[in-house]
Write an enzyme that holds these catalytic residues in place. Structure first.
Site, short mmCIF file in Angstrom:
data_model
loop_
_atom_site.label_atom_id
_atom_site.label_comp_id
_atom_site.label_asym_id
_atom_site.label_seq_id
_atom_site.Cartn_x
_atom_site.Cartn_y
_atom_site.Cartn_z
N ASP A 40 0.86 -1.20 0.00
CA ASP A 40 0.00 0.00 0.00
C ASP A 40 0.89 1.24 0.00
OD1 ASP A 40 -2.10 2.01 0.83
OD2 ASP A 40 -3.27 0.20 1.14
N ASP A 64 3.48 2.07 -4.47
CA ASP A 64 2.49 2.88 -5.20
C ASP A 64 2.17 2.09 -6.47
OD1 ASP A 64 1.13 4.65 -6.86
OD2 ASP A 64 2.23 6.39 -6.12
N VAL A 65 0.94 1.61 -6.58
CA VAL A 65 0.61 0.73 -7.71
C VAL A 65 0.81 1.39 -9.06
CG1 VAL A 65 -1.03 -0.70 -6.41
CG2 VAL A 65 -1.88 1.32 -7.63
N TYR A 159 -14.08 6.78 -12.82
CA TYR A 159 -14.07 5.52 -12.05
C TYR A 159 -14.70 4.40 -12.86
CZ TYR A 159 -14.78 2.58 -7.86
OH TYR A 159 -14.77 1.57 -6.92
N LYS A 163 -12.79 1.05 -14.03
CA LYS A 163 -13.24 -0.26 -13.55
C LYS A 163 -13.74 -1.14 -14.70
CE LYS A 163 -12.37 0.26 -9.14
NZ LYS A 163 -11.34 -0.55 -8.49
N THR A 194 -16.45 0.80 3.88
CA THR A 194 -15.00 0.96 4.10
C THR A 194 -14.69 2.45 4.21
OG1 THR A 194 -14.31 1.30 1.81
CG2 THR A 194 -14.62 -1.00 2.51
N1 LIG Z 1 -16.10 0.37 -0.91
C1 LIG Z 1 -16.88 0.23 -1.98
O1 LIG Z 1 -18.09 0.52 -1.96
C2 LIG Z 1 -16.29 -0.30 -3.28
C3 LIG Z 1 -17.18 -0.70 -4.28
C4 LIG Z 1 -16.68 -1.20 -5.46
C5 LIG Z 1 -15.32 -1.29 -5.65
N2 LIG Z 1 -14.47 -0.89 -4.67
C6 LIG Z 1 -13.04 -1.00 -4.91
O2 LIG Z 1 -12.46 -1.82 -3.93
C7 LIG Z 1 -11.10 -1.45 -3.76
C8 LIG Z 1 -10.82 -1.20 -2.29
O3 LIG Z 1 -11.64 -0.11 -1.88
P1 LIG Z 1 -11.98 0.19 -0.36
O4 LIG Z 1 -13.43 0.47 -0.32
O5 LIG Z 1 -11.38 -0.82 0.52
O6 LIG Z 1 -11.23 1.60 -0.25
P2 LIG Z 1 -10.25 2.20 0.85
O7 LIG Z 1 -10.10 3.63 0.49
O8 LIG Z 1 -10.71 1.84 2.21
O9 LIG Z 1 -8.90 1.41 0.55
C9 LIG Z 1 -8.16 1.64 -0.61
C10 LIG Z 1 -6.71 1.36 -0.30
O10 LIG Z 1 -5.97 1.55 -1.52
C11 LIG Z 1 -4.78 2.26 -1.18
N3 LIG Z 1 -4.27 2.99 -2.34
C12 LIG Z 1 -4.83 4.05 -2.95
N4 LIG Z 1 -4.02 4.47 -3.95
C13 LIG Z 1 -2.95 3.65 -3.96
C14 LIG Z 1 -1.77 3.57 -4.74
N5 LIG Z 1 -1.52 4.45 -5.72
N6 LIG Z 1 -0.88 2.59 -4.48
C15 LIG Z 1 -1.10 1.72 -3.48
N7 LIG Z 1 -2.18 1.75 -2.68
C16 LIG Z 1 -3.09 2.70 -2.92
C17 LIG Z 1 -5.19 3.21 -0.06
O11 LIG Z 1 -4.07 3.68 0.65
C18 LIG Z 1 -6.13 2.33 0.74
O12 LIG Z 1 -5.44 1.61 1.74
C19 LIG Z 1 -10.87 -0.22 -4.65
O13 LIG Z 1 -10.30 -0.63 -5.87
C20 LIG Z 1 -12.27 0.30 -4.86
O14 LIG Z 1 -12.41 1.03 -6.04
C21 LIG Z 1 -14.92 -0.39 -3.48
#
Ligand SMILES: NC(=O)c1ccc[n+]([C@@H]2O[C@H](COP(=O)([O-])OP(=O)(O)OC[C@H]3O[C@@H](n4cnc5c(N)ncnc54)[C@H](O)[C@@H]3O)[C@@H](O)[C@H]2O)c1
Length: 254
Positions: A40, A64-65, A159, A163, A194
């Site tokens: 992360d 950083d991805v 987004y 996606k 989250t």
């Molecule tokens: N929560 C939802 O409703 C939801 C719905 C659909 C999809 N998603 C997807 O699920 C995944 C996780 O989301 P979440 O809800 O746990 O969000 P979150 O914000 O709680 O966690 C995201 C994590 O990604 C990390 N991150 C962000 N940019 C980064 C980078 N450049 N390099 C490395 N790490 C990085 C952040 O530091 C964080 O720890 C994401 O891809 C999000 O788009 C979430």
């Protein structure tokens, strides 16, 4: 039981593991016996401590991805320590908080951040890890997409594009690497409780909850459970994007 029916000693990298779905996925894999690298841009110490408390094996790496060099460094370190990589969960992602996210009003900078993180990051991860999986005789990849890839929604232009790109890239990687024993799938979550939801109002939370047939927000552990299934079982499953959406897509406008 074949070796893929258990995650014991499987070597895994989970991105976005500092919190939310990534953390839940890392903890689930560690609980099932995998050796997990939590990657992360944020500090993953808390995730590692939680895994440790449960008797799991996890370590943190700053990554950083969006940066190919970070992937190179992380993959080299994991292979040096564990000899191979079996599982990759590309979970890290962002939503656009920099500008309106409509087709016309979105700024180029905001577009770029979301595309670089949510789509390019997934590609760079697969590009870095797949050669190690090929060398090891196979592996499994789970990418996190979104139901926003599959339906129109308010204020999610960059987004949804990113996606939807993940859906296509997942299918393409599955096509290219099935013969080498690498299975690649994606998960499309509904709205999951989250920290990514931190900015939304209580009214929006409730509206999001009620948009599911199962009238609540999803839990990160429920996405982690599908990831664990795809990693551990799911041996006849590749190239697919699996909704875990509480019936959101099945719900009519009634
Ligand atoms: N929560 C939802 O409703 C939801 C719905 C659909 C999809 N998603 C997807 O699920 C995944 C996780 O989301 P979440 O809800 O746990 O969000 P979150 O914000 O709680 O966690 C995201 C994590 O990604 C990390 N991150 C962000 N940019 C980064 C980078 N450049 N390099 C490395 N790490 C990085 C952040 O530091 C964080 O720890 C994401 O891809 C999000 O788009 C979430």
């Amino acid at each position: 039981m074949t070796v893929q029916d258990t995650l014991q000693d499987r070597v895994a990298i989970v991105t976005g593991a500092a919190q939310g779905i990534g953390r839940a996925t890392a903890l689930r894999l560690a609980a099932e016996g995998a050796v997990v690298t939590c990657a992360d841009i944020r500090d993953c110490a808390e995730t590692v401590a939680l895994a440790d408390k449960e008797g799991g094996r996890a370590a943190a790496v700053e990554l950083d991805v969006r940066r190919a060099a970070d992937w190179e460094r992380a993959v080299t370190a994991v292979v040096a320590e564990h000899g191979r990589i079996d599982l990759l969960a590309n979970v890290a992602g962002v939503v656009n908080l920099l500008s309106p996210d409509t087709v016309v009003d979105l700024t180029e900078d905001a577009w770029q951040v979301v595309i670089d993180t949510d789509l390019k990051g997934v590609w760079l991860g697969m590009r870095a890890v797949i050669p190690q999986m090929v060398a090891g005789g196979g592996g499994r990849i789970v990418n996190i997409s979104s139901m926003a890839a599959l339906r129109g929604l308010p204020n999610l232009a960059s987004y949804s594009a990113a996606k939807a790109g993940v859906v296509g890239l997942t299918q393409q990687a599955a096509f290219e690497y099935a013969e080498q024993g690498i299975l690649v799938n994606a998960i499309a979550p509904g709205t999951i409780d989250t920290p990514i939801l931190a900015e939304i109002t209580d009214e929006m939370r409730e509206a999001n909850a009620n948009a599911h047939l199962i009238r609540r927000l999803g839990r990160p552990e429920e996405i982690a459970a599908m990831a664990a299934y795809l990693f551990r079982e799911g041996g006849f499953q590749t190239g697919q994007t699996v909704p875990v959406d509480g019936g959101w897509a099945a719900k009519g406008n009634f």
